[in-house]
Design an enzyme around this catalytic site. Sequence first.
Site, PDB file in Angstrom:
ATOM      1  N   GLU A   1       0.821  -1.212   0.000  1.00 17.94           N
ATOM      2  CA  GLU A   1       0.000   0.000   0.000  1.00 17.94           C
ATOM      3  C   GLU A   1       0.856   1.263   0.000  1.00 17.94           C
ATOM      4  O   GLU A   1       0.515   2.255  -0.659  1.00 17.94           O
ATOM      5  CB  GLU A   1      -0.949  -0.004   1.203  1.00 17.94           C
TER       6      GLU A   1
ATOM      7  N   GLU B   1      -1.064  -2.581  -9.839  1.00 15.08           N
ATOM      8  CA  GLU B   1      -1.075  -3.648  -8.845  1.00 15.08           C
ATOM      9  C   GLU B   1       0.100  -4.606  -8.998  1.00 15.08           C
ATOM     10  O   GLU B   1       0.630  -5.101  -8.001  1.00 15.08           O
ATOM     11  CB  GLU B   1      -2.405  -4.412  -8.909  1.00 15.08           C
TER      12      GLU B   1
END
Length: 944
Positions: free
Chosen positions: A367, A389
Amino acid sequence: MGKGYFISKPVAVVVLVGAVAAAATIIALSVVFAQEKAKNQSPTTTVGPSTTSTPKEPWQHFRLPQSLKPITYNVTLWPRLEPDSDGLYIFTGNSTVIFTCVAATDLILIHSNKLNLTMFGDHHVKLTGLNGVPAPSIKTTWLEPPTQYLVIQLNSPLEASSMYELYTGFVGELADDLGGFYRSEYMENGVKRVLATTQMQPTDARKAFPCFDEPSMKAVFHITLIHPPDTVALSNALPLGKFFCSVYPTCFQGSTFFTLDTVPLILLCITLFLLLQITIWARKEAILQDQGSYALSKTGPILDFFEDYYNISYPLSKSDQIAIPDFSAGAMENWGLITYRETALLYNPLVSSNGDKEWIATVISHELAHMWFGNLVTMRWWNDLWLNEGFATYVSYLGANFAEPTWNMTDLIVLNQITGVMGVDALASSHPLSSNEGDVMRPEQISELFDSITYSKGAAVLRMLSYFITEEVFSKGLHVSTYLEEFKFSTTVYQDLWKHLQMAVHEAGIQLPDTIEVIMNRWILQMGFPVVTINTQTGQISQEHFLLDPESVVETPSEFNYEWIVPVTWMKTGGDEQMYWLVDKEVIATQTGTNTNMKIGSNEWLVANINMKGFFRVNYDSQNWENLIDIPVINRAQIIDDAFNLARAKIVNTTLALRTTQFLDKEVEYMPWEIASRNLNYFTLMFDRSEVYGPMTAYIKKQVTPLFNYFKNITDTWKKIPERHTDQYNQVNAISMACSSGVEGCQELVTGWFREWMANPVNNQIHPNLRSTVYCSALAAGTMEEWDFAWTMYRNATVASEAEKLMWALSCTKEPWLLNKYLQYCLDPEKIRKQDAASNIVNIANNPIGQPLVWDFVRSNWKHMINYGAFSLGGLINGVTKRFSSEFEYKQLLQFKEENEAQLGSATMAVQQALERTQTNMKWVNLNKKPVLDWFISETTSPK
């Protein structure tokens, strides 16, 4: 890092009191909303023309026109944390967006989903011109549910290059559906607490307020959150600031979360001479148990790592990280305010395992990596989701490795990310990493992309790229004055990354067979990967598309004809690692020079794809396979994984693959055992209902017994825990496989530990590392008494990771009636939280007794399950069907698809993959059942 200290009063509290008249109006609206909901009417009661199969009108298209571009939003939200008389939780609010008209138009389209604007009467929408420009009058407005638009038709066009202000007032339900602006609940000292939080990725910002809900529509956000004075409100930036981003990622976090007597952990530290406030937020009980300390201690070092890696300072002045009791994903990279599942952020050393700690470190790193790559710079559209991602997944292991240097995280990425996704990408129903924008339009198509291909294959190919251009050059290509600097606060496409990495490669003088774009486009624009075959007798090396079922038909064409430019690392017996670029389908490597001579002698071995740096499998001639069976520790895990998967694809004999496990009775390293366990698990799935299972279990028992005894000895008969991170994992493997295969003394050991806990529930002496396998083994061998005890402990657990272990163990019972009861609990969020329902159903399906029960349950309750969140449906289908290997099961699955075609949603691709996988399993079982049975019998009956 500077000196840290704790403070007891949150500095990020926003307490806003609206004007009396405005508040009265909003309160009245909440009453109206409740009345409307009570009549079973949808919040979006005014709808326009229905969307046809062939879009004709602009509001029938799922992509916004490019005629308007937002500049700033002013959003006010007021969530109600108490239900009204009808039991409804609602929120009210208003939003003012200033936008530029790029091209003259008499139509405004802005996303709005499940918001009721009509309750504001004639004043729910207001358009104003800015800088002296008059605003056209509004002709009509309506909500278009199929495409989730608020449609505003004007009587005359907006002027190009002019700026306008659009006001909307709205009411929404603060539902418990885990999407948009939603409600989460937890118990504290017997009292139910309610919090309001968000999950807006990928298309749910529009459920919180009307907005231009596409990743390229970046804007500055000013957020006002109205909440009671005894609660805390958090947003992406510090109070009274402004925030620049698009509605992806979440641009505000309406987390009216804690009472003020909650003491959050707050660390102030100096990072690059800037005052950076790092805060961990959680339930009061979790904070008082110090469950946030580990995350707090690792956030600073990981941020330091990424500042150095990107060569750009952290873009914000604070980093809030918050554990949400109900959360559909693992975490969400909201800029400056990251939301997590509790298991991904909270760690209690008395209860949590080393695996729990590793998960927290990698998720935090993932994150935080997004704060730059994904937030500061964002992909233009969802077809390039892999770039966000996949990149964050890859570098998360670098960040975690920096924070925990003894864990060897840069190797564990192979086990955690790469080997698993290769099984998915070896299906003919896989998909490329990147596709055309026009192929990804609907919300369910976007949600489908949040799969292992996007995350894990994306990470694997970027890792491969960083290896062959070197990690230093890869990082340099992202540095200031290059990629991140040029595109900060903007959007990008993958070609931009290739361009900047190519500049770094050129500056470093690295020689490649072609440009990065030419090399890498073959890996991202076509699905799948190659198997590279090396004949060490002739030096020939070749490639072909690897498919688990070589007879399957690949219906998706490829402009590259399923050929790749492959970076092949390799070494011989006693030699150094070398590099060879395979740019053709087939070549004699020895013709290109002495440094690529792949011929070996009869007593030598050659191994390729060292440490699995490349995303491909390797096959060899039979003589080299024989020699590799006795290879030293290096690459043992890869050889096992390649052999088993090549056998599934009928490229080598299955018995050859099984022979690569013969050395395991002398092996104590984690990676070979873990890879062997995962591959043998496929045999378990295929044969645990057949006569093969007995001899197979006997073989596993024979191989694992020395490992069980090894850990018994080095831990002083289980009194200690090994020091090495991977040894701790392998101790769990030893106990789990020993108990499941019947190794003498194992079952008595774990049931004894569990019984001791039952006798003294407040004093659990089972080490956290061992709890999952001990709990499962004890419940599998136990009765209703053990199950009821575990259920009680689950209900009383105050640490999320402990609750998760117990929740999994409850699925291990062999009692069908208990499993059926447990399945019913998955439909009751008071017993099993919605966030856990899908994974819990999969856990029960992993139990051979539970699998047929689950399949009946899923088919009977599918219409109910589709409301449990788009992120879980694909995983649910994959988990429930992975044991399917018969014609009967295939027909049932096909019937399920046909009966639910319109309601598969984000599970559509998963169902197609399940059908293909079932057919592959059927063929494999028919071909291999007898030779596998014979091999296991031979291995367990013949003397050593």
